[in-house]
Design an enzyme around this catalytic site. Structure first.
Site, mmCIF file in Angstrom:
data_model
loop_
_atom_site.group_PDB
_atom_site.id
_atom_site.type_symbol
_atom_site.label_atom_id
_atom_site.label_comp_id
_atom_site.label_asym_id
_atom_site.label_seq_id
_atom_site.Cartn_x
_atom_site.Cartn_y
_atom_site.Cartn_z
ATOM 1 N N SER A 542 48.971 59.478 0.161
ATOM 2 C CA SER A 542 49.617 58.815 1.286
ATOM 3 C C SER A 542 50.863 58.078 0.787
ATOM 4 C CB SER A 542 48.631 57.876 1.980
ATOM 5 O OG SER A 542 49.114 57.475 3.229
ATOM 6 N N ASP A 627 46.619 65.577 10.453
ATOM 7 C CA ASP A 627 46.924 64.258 9.909
ATOM 8 C C ASP A 627 47.764 63.447 10.891
ATOM 9 O OD1 ASP A 627 47.645 62.041 8.350
ATOM 10 O OD2 ASP A 627 47.691 63.231 6.517
ATOM 11 N N HIS A 662 44.116 62.857 7.911
ATOM 12 C CA HIS A 662 44.565 62.076 6.765
ATOM 13 C C HIS A 662 43.451 61.763 5.777
ATOM 14 C CE1 HIS A 662 47.770 59.764 4.939
ATOM 15 N NE2 HIS A 662 46.992 58.706 4.831
#
Length: 690
Positions: A542, A627, A662
């Protein structure tokens, strides 16, 4: 060194170019792969599938290794397991796993642990037929008869609210879609507050009130956040007296609103109005509130104020600000107050007696560890439940008597597969960054390791949003440690391991310090003979994936292999589009491209914008099609551009999970398959296929 024999004569997919021009502040950017953001375009889906097929071919020689790694990691998990019960409002609550099952059962027992078990939710049953299934939050009504819970079955963090009658077992027909995961009850056992999300930006922007048994179309909006830079939420205070709404601009500004939980149709009142560069959090205690604030206190100080006079002019200081200690959180009990503090990248727990105000710190046996308050819903107790872990100590839950300072181990996570804690060593190192800052590094390895530069080493970091990475136990890492790897966490600037200044020196116009700290930690570990360039690996996800993108642009020669998970790499394009989830709320983290100075600084490090003709290291990049935090097309474009400009023979691989978002897979075993891919990638580069 042995090397993995990549399949010969296999060409990677090449994305077509469709140039799109962007102009801002007189600066022109050409994005030739912008078209990959068309999620519904069959051509895009075909391209992503071709990437997965290429990955499968290139990594085909690791099939047995991946199976072995998965079996190892799964084999360390006690499949039939149970959490430590905690008591709240007359019930003992816990979750448990059944052997072979992916998801927990949420359970409780009335008054005594010897009482019959009530299964509130069996997530395994609820998840049947879904490729992804996550429960966001649960909340039991004050009369203990109703369970509100939220569910995401797509992995876009768009939850649906459901309510179950715990007496009859009936799940009510009314559902409320497209909300945040957390919800709370008022004191009347029929009113629920929830956060509605914008379907474009996926930001929570309104708080609504729902009365059980009524049509959700008649729900009442009680608050709307007009500033899209703020995240919002709603919760019940520990004292149960108030429903509280918070608005939070990350690390910049907060605001709370309160409502008497016994009068859910009343008006929320502001605790203290928001102001930029002014943060606070609150805990209700008897006839007053404790306030944790950075008002004239970058590392925060503790204040208190009367319950009826909450404005700032009535706040009085309890614990002053300290330059070397960051106060991270607090938990309130009838007779005690516990503060979470961070000093020199270590968590500390400070216990303060509410009567005589004497205090002490809870001591722990290791030099590198993490300790946090655990689940503590009971206000009228002298027992603090805390969790303790280190890089060699599995997560341990203690009940700590705050009067006698005696502790009782309630549970230590059982690690199967022959794990012996005494076989491993953890230590704390300090690297000197190029500007003189001392960067802490937490390291773990198997005893007997020789510091001769021949060891493979995996260096991990995050370094954003003020999030501090704890040196905690990870049973999966054992699969690398037992194969000779050293595992290290670089506590780089952008987190708050060394206090608020550590964060301020790692975001906005100081963001490059995060990249340089990580690189300097890598150089330091080589200098100290923990590893060498031929054996140094990096991983981050991330915002930590942004870090990976930065380090391979700045120092591609330093790393033999890099795994970037769900990486945020197209900084300018994403931050210029307020319709993309998380954009507006991140202006104070990265910058707002509408400001020319912020635009050009972001452009100077944005990984996608700075891909050049150079020999990049071996890379494995991951994403999820659904995501909602970092859209799949950011890493997709990055991969395509690196493939175009990459020189040399190193491989750039792209793994797309077509079913999740995600956070990856929702099941406790499924995510291990993704981890096995990553570890197999590192081990293949080391020539280790056993």
């Amino acid at each position: 060194m042995n090397t993995y024999k990549w399949p010969a004569d296999v060409n990677p997919p090449l994305a077509e170019k469709e140039p799109k021009e962007f102009i801002a502040h007189g600066d022109k950017r050409i994005d030739e792969y912008y078209w990959l953001n068309q999620r519904e375009n069959p051509k895009v889906i075909d391209y992503l599938k071709a990437e997965n097929a290429y990955l499968d071919t290139m990594m085909s020689g690791t099939n047995n290794l991946r199976d072995k790694l998965y079996t190892e990691m799964k084999g360390r998990i006690k499949e039939k397991d149970e959490s430590v019960p905690y008591k709240d409002n007359g019930y003992w609550y816990y979750s448990r796993f059944e052997e072979g099952k992916q998801y927990p059962l949420y359970c409780r027992k009335k008054e005594s642990l010897e009482a019959p078990e009530e299964i509130m939710l069996d997530q395994n049953q609820l998840a049947e037929g879904f490729k992804y299934y996550a429960i966001g939050g649960t909340a039991v009504s004050d009369n203990n008869e109703l369970l509100a819970f939220t569910v995401d079955s797509v992995s876009r963090r768009l939850y649906g609210l459901m309510v179950k009658n715990l007496k009859t077992g009936t799940i009510y027909p009314e559902t409320i879609p497209n909300i945040e995961g957390d919800i709370c009850w008022a004191a009347d056992n029929k009113t629920i507050f929830y956060v509605k999300k914008d379907l474009t930006t996926l930001l929570g922007f309104q708080i609504w009130r729902h009365e059980l048994g009524t049509d959700p179309a008649h729900d009442v909006m009680v608050f709307e956040e007009k500033d899209n830079r703020y995240y919002i939420g709603v919760y019940r205070t520990k004292s149960k007296k108030y429903v509280s709404i918070y608005s939070n601009m990350n690390q910049v500004s907060t605001e709370y609103r309160l409502l008497d939980a016994a009068h859910p149709t009343g008006e929320f009142t502001v605790f203290e109005p928001r102001k930029e560069n002014f943060q606070y959090s609150i805990e209700h205690f008897n006839d007053k509130f404790y306030v944790l604030t950075d008002w004239d206190a970058p590392n925060f100080r503790l204040m208190e104020t009367p319950e009826t006079k909450t404005s700032k002019e009535h706040w009085t200081e309890v614990i002053p600000h300290r330059n070397d200690v960051y106060i991270s959180d607090m938990v309130v009990f009838k007779n005690h107050l516990v503060l979470g503090e961070m000093k020199d990248a270590l968590n500390q727990l400070r216990v303060i007696n509410q009567t005589d105000h004497k205090d002490y710190y809870i001591t722990f046996p290791e030099t590198v560890y993490a300790a946090f308050q655990n689940v503590n819903p009971d206000y009228n107790t002298n027992i603090l439940r805390l969790s303790y872990t280190s890089m060699t100590t599995p997560r341990s839950i203690y009940d700590f008597n705050m009067d006698t300072q005696q502790r009782e181990l309630k549970k230590q996570t059982e690690v199967l597969g022959g794990f012996k804690q005494e076989d491993y060593t953890a230590e704390r190192l300090w690297a000197t960054a190029r500007d003189g800052a001392r960067v802490p590094i937490s390291v773990v390895y198997k005893k007997g390791m020789k510091k001769d530069g021949s060891n493979p080493l995996l260096l991990y970091a995050y370094g954003s949003y003020g999030y501090s990475v704890s040196p905690s136990f990870n049973s999966n890492i054992i699969s690398l440690l037992d194969r000779g790897f050293v595992y290290a966490i670089a506590h780089v600037r952008g987190g708050q391991e060394m206090g608020r200044a550590w964060y301020d020196q790692g975001h906005l116009f100081n963001k490059k310090n995060t990249f340089f700290d990580f690189i300097d930690c890598g150089d330091f570990l080589i200098k100290e003979n923990y590893t060498s360039t031929a054996h140094l690996y990096a991983n981050g996800g991330s915002a930590g994936g942004l870090l990976m993108g930065g380090i391979v642009n700045y120092r591609p020669d330093l790393w033999h292999g890099v795994v970037a998970d769900v990486p945020f790499v197209d900084v300018i394009t994403t931050m210029s589009d307020p319709s993309i989830p998380l954009t507006t709320g991140e202006y104070k983290e990265w910058g707002n491209p509408a400001d020319s100075a912020e635009y050009f600084y972001m452009k100077s490090y944005s990984p996608y914008d700075n891909v050049e003709k150079k020999a990049y290291p071996n890379m494995l990049i991951t994403t999820g099609l659904h995501d909602s935090q970092v859209q799949y097309f950011e890493p997709a474009k990055w991969v395509a551009k690196m493939r175009e400009l990459h020189t040399g023979n190193n491989k750039i691989l792209f793994k797309i999970n077509m079913d999740v978002g995600h956070g990856g897979a929702s099941g406790r075993f499924d995510y291990l398959k993704d981890k096995a891919w990553q570890y197999a990638f590192f081990l293949a580069l080391e020539g280790r296929l056993d």
